[in-house]
Design a protein around this motif. Structure first.
Motif, PDB file in Angstrom:
ATOM      1  N   UNK A 139       0.968  -1.278   0.059  1.00 51.07           N
ATOM      2  CA  UNK A 139      -0.011  -0.008  -0.099  1.00 51.07           C
ATOM      3  C   UNK A 139       1.006   1.447   0.125  1.00 51.07           C
ATOM      4  N   UNK A 146      -6.899   0.740  -3.806  1.00 55.91           N
ATOM      5  CA  UNK A 146      -6.480  -0.280  -3.001  1.00 55.91           C
ATOM      6  C   UNK A 146      -7.694  -1.551  -3.138  1.00 55.91           C
ATOM      7  N   UNK A 152      -4.644  -6.792  -2.147  1.00 54.22           N
ATOM      8  CA  UNK A 152      -4.979  -6.380  -0.913  1.00 54.22           C
ATOM      9  C   UNK A 152      -6.257  -7.284  -0.385  1.00 54.22           C
ATOM     10  N   UNK A 160      -6.927 -12.266   8.264  1.00 58.06           N
ATOM     11  CA  UNK A 160      -8.224 -12.724   8.835  1.00 58.06           C
ATOM     12  C   UNK A 160      -8.138 -14.242   9.241  1.00 58.06           C
TER      13      UNK A 160
ATOM     14  N   UNK B  19      -9.698  -9.215  16.757  1.00 53.04           N
ATOM     15  CA  UNK B  19      -9.314  -9.706  15.644  1.00 53.04           C
ATOM     16  C   UNK B  19      -9.872  -8.745  14.531  1.00 53.04           C
ATOM     17  N   UNK B  20     -11.416  -9.042  14.602  1.00 51.43           N
ATOM     18  CA  UNK B  20     -12.191  -8.348  13.533  1.00 51.43           C
ATOM     19  C   UNK B  20     -11.828  -6.821  13.874  1.00 51.43           C
ATOM     20  N   UNK B  23      -8.352  -5.631  12.664  1.00 52.09           N
ATOM     21  CA  UNK B  23      -8.184  -5.989  11.237  1.00 52.09           C
ATOM     22  C   UNK B  23      -9.011  -4.679  10.200  1.00 52.09           C
ATOM     23  N   UNK B  26      -7.305  -1.556  10.624  1.00 53.09           N
ATOM     24  CA  UNK B  26      -6.094  -1.445   9.910  1.00 53.09           C
ATOM     25  C   UNK B  26      -6.072  -1.253   8.572  1.00 53.09           C
ATOM     26  N   UNK B  27      -7.178  -2.144   8.045  1.00 51.15           N
ATOM     27  CA  UNK B  27      -7.374  -1.810   6.345  1.00 51.15           C
ATOM     28  C   UNK B  27      -7.990  -0.508   6.125  1.00 51.15           C
ATOM     29  N   UNK B  30      -5.237   1.797   6.075  1.00 45.83           N
ATOM     30  CA  UNK B  30      -4.324   1.777   5.070  1.00 45.83           C
ATOM     31  C   UNK B  30      -4.952   2.432   3.828  1.00 45.83           C
ATOM     32  N   UNK B  31      -6.210   2.112   3.758  1.00 42.08           N
ATOM     33  CA  UNK B  31      -6.959   2.687   2.281  1.00 42.08           C
ATOM     34  C   UNK B  31      -6.916   4.187   2.706  1.00 42.08           C
ATOM     35  N   UNK B  34      -3.417   5.678   2.130  1.00 39.85           N
ATOM     36  CA  UNK B  34      -2.848   5.783   0.807  1.00 39.85           C
ATOM     37  C   UNK B  34      -3.753   6.591  -0.208  1.00 39.85           C
ATOM     38  N   UNK B  35      -4.984   6.894   0.101  1.00 39.37           N
ATOM     39  CA  UNK B  35      -5.825   7.889  -0.627  1.00 39.37           C
ATOM     40  C   UNK B  35      -5.209   9.231  -0.462  1.00 39.37           C
ATOM     41  N   UNK B  37      -2.152   9.948   0.508  1.00 37.85           N
ATOM     42  CA  UNK B  37      -0.875  10.103  -0.143  1.00 37.85           C
ATOM     43  C   UNK B  37      -0.903  10.536  -1.553  1.00 37.85           C
ATOM     44  N   UNK B  38      -2.108   9.536  -2.214  1.00 37.45           N
ATOM     45  CA  UNK B  38      -2.206   9.678  -3.658  1.00 37.45           C
ATOM     46  C   UNK B  38      -2.651  11.285  -3.897  1.00 37.45           C
TER      47      UNK B  38
END
Lengths: 211, 253
Positions: A139, A146, A152, A160, B19-20, B23, B26-27, B30-31, B34-35, B37-38
């Motif tokens: 990423x 993404x 991804x 998971x 965990x759910x 995660x 975290x995702x 990340x998204x 990254x958006x 940064x772009x």
């Protein structure tokens, strides 16, 4: 005894990526092919375990064959998605190293007749770390959306899947003989997470972006 | 020992829920990062391109307003001298004047290439028409046009970006496609314009390394994406090339 719906659903979940590949022609050389091999291995393991369960025979020992092999396949697939040569090499070396470590831990701490408390969590934590690393590393250099990238969705699904599995073995082995009801509940929670993970991986297989 | 088993179950459930949540967070992080940064990268690219266009425009103006005017002035004086001079000297002066005319043409072409002032003065559609004619004259490339009516109004930055993409894509046709014809189309919608440049030439393997850099594709992509548009390249060996650039008509703030 009638199987819980989530167990049935999870048994066929391994077919999701394979079906997605067949429908959307997602089978390509490289990481997707290895992820599909991983799905096929899980499917074969599930089918064999169901068959043994119907014969009232112990099917747990199959985990000790399937788990290290699936961990190695997952690591190998993730290695393909690395942009850095050192990371790629590390994950490729991690695949046989994880199988070796699994064998040592299984012999030292686990018994084939019951759930793994050491080897399986270790292998799953290694895969979880590799998937999380892939997500972060890719990423940082990705230039497209993404949510349209195969790596991804597959890495997130693997994270998971392996995170759910890493606590399943120890919890199952502690509950199997003491409280069968809670044991089934543990499996139901795990099945629900794995079902979502497989849907995510299947989504990755359908992504148009080339890897 | 029911208490111990309940603890195991509780711990397992807490781990699963954690965990759910972790995660998902975290995702999402990340998204979103990254958006962001772009968006920053595109804004930066946009500023760089705007500065580059501004500088090119200044140089083109100087060429047109100063250099070309002086060339014209020198020619006028030479022609006047040639009319008064002896025949042999007059002949040589007219030769120099002719060379100056050629120099003027070269300077004019360079000024046009540096900054497509036609986009601002005559509009994108006419400028694309002129570009096609120029490729026909200079390289013998037949450019089949499919353009909307000339009155189409687009923001200046969008017009310049579309013109530059068309220019680079046609240049690639001349250099690499191995054909002498190409299609240039512009489609105007309410919110976007779509530019297409296609050829039936030798195409190329998009997976081959250095293709992007070698064909100026990075610059085209950056120029389009800096304005919030989409750039798509379709090519395969032996199957021709299709460049599609979609640009929003509302400029990004």
């Amino acid at each position: 005894m009638k199987a819980p719906p989530l167990l049935v659903a999870n048994s066929v979940a391994a077919t999701f990526p394979l079906a997605a590949a067949a429908i959307f022609q997602g089978l390509r050389r490289g990481p997707r092919a290895w992820i599909l091999a991983w799905s096929a291995l899980l499917l074969a393991e599930t089918v064999l375990q169901v068959h043994l369960a119907r014969l009232n025979e112990n099917n747990i020992w199959l985990n000790y064959i399937g788990d290290p092999a699936s961990a190695a396949l997952a690591l190998w697939a993730l290695a393909w998605w690395q942009t850095d040569a050192l990371a790629k090499l590390t994950l490729r070396l991690a695949a046989p190293a994880t199988v070796a470590a699994y064998a040592v831990l299984a012999v030292a701490f686990d018994r084939a007749s019951t759930f793994s408390r050491a080897a399986e969590p270790m292998a799953n934590l290694v895969c979880l770390a590799a998937a999380a690393f892939t997500l972060v590393a890719r990423s940082r250099v990705a230039s497209g959306d993404l949510l349209r990238q195969d790596w991804f969705w597959v890495s997130a699904g693997l994270a998971l899947y392996t995170a759910a599995l890493s606590t399943l073995g120890p919890a199952s082995s502690l509950l199997l003989h003491g409280n069968p009801d809670l044991f089934v509940r543990v499996y139901e929670v795990n099945n629900a997470l794995q079902l979502v993970a497989m849907v995510m991986i299947a989504r990755g297989v359908t992504c148009p972006a080339a890897s | 020992m029911p208490g111990r088993e309940l603890t195991v179950w509780t711990l397992f459930l807490a781990a699963a829920v954690s965990v759910v949540i972790l995660l998902a967070a975290f995702l999402a992080a990340l998204v979103l990062s990254q958006r962001r940064r772009l968006a920053l990268e595109r804004a930066h690219t946009g500023r760089l391109l705007a500065a580059q266009e501004e500088e090119r425009s200044r140089v083109a103006r100087e060429l047109h307003d100063d250099a070309l005017q002086q060339v014209a002035l020198i020619r006028t004086e030479l022609d006047a001298l040639a009319a008064e001079a002896e025949p042999a000297l007059g002949h040589r002066l007219r030769g120099v004047s002719g060379e100056l005319e050629e120099l003027g043409t070269v300077l004019r072409t360079a000024a046009r290439s540096l900054h497509p002032s036609a986009v601002e003065k005559a509009g994108l559609v006419r400028a694309l028409g002129e570009l096609a004619a120029e490729f026909g004259r200079a390289h013998g490339l037949e450019v089949r046009l499919d353009l909307p009516p000339a009155g189409l109004v687009v923001p200046p930055a969008v017009g310049v970006a579309a013109y530059r993409v068309a220019q680079e894509a046609l240049r690639n046709v001349v250099r690499h496609a191995g054909v002498n014809a190409a299609d240039l189309g512009l489609e105007a919608g309410e919110r976007k314009v779509t530019l297409r440049i296609a050829d039936r030439g030798r195409g190329f393997d998009q997976a081959a390394p250095a293709v992007e850099a070698g064909l100026g594709l990075v610059a085209m992509r950056q120029r389009v994406e800096a304005l919030g548009g989409h750039f798509v390249l379709g090519a395969r060996p032996g199957g021709g090339t299709l460049v599609t650039a979609t640009l929003p008509l509302a400029e990004k703030p």
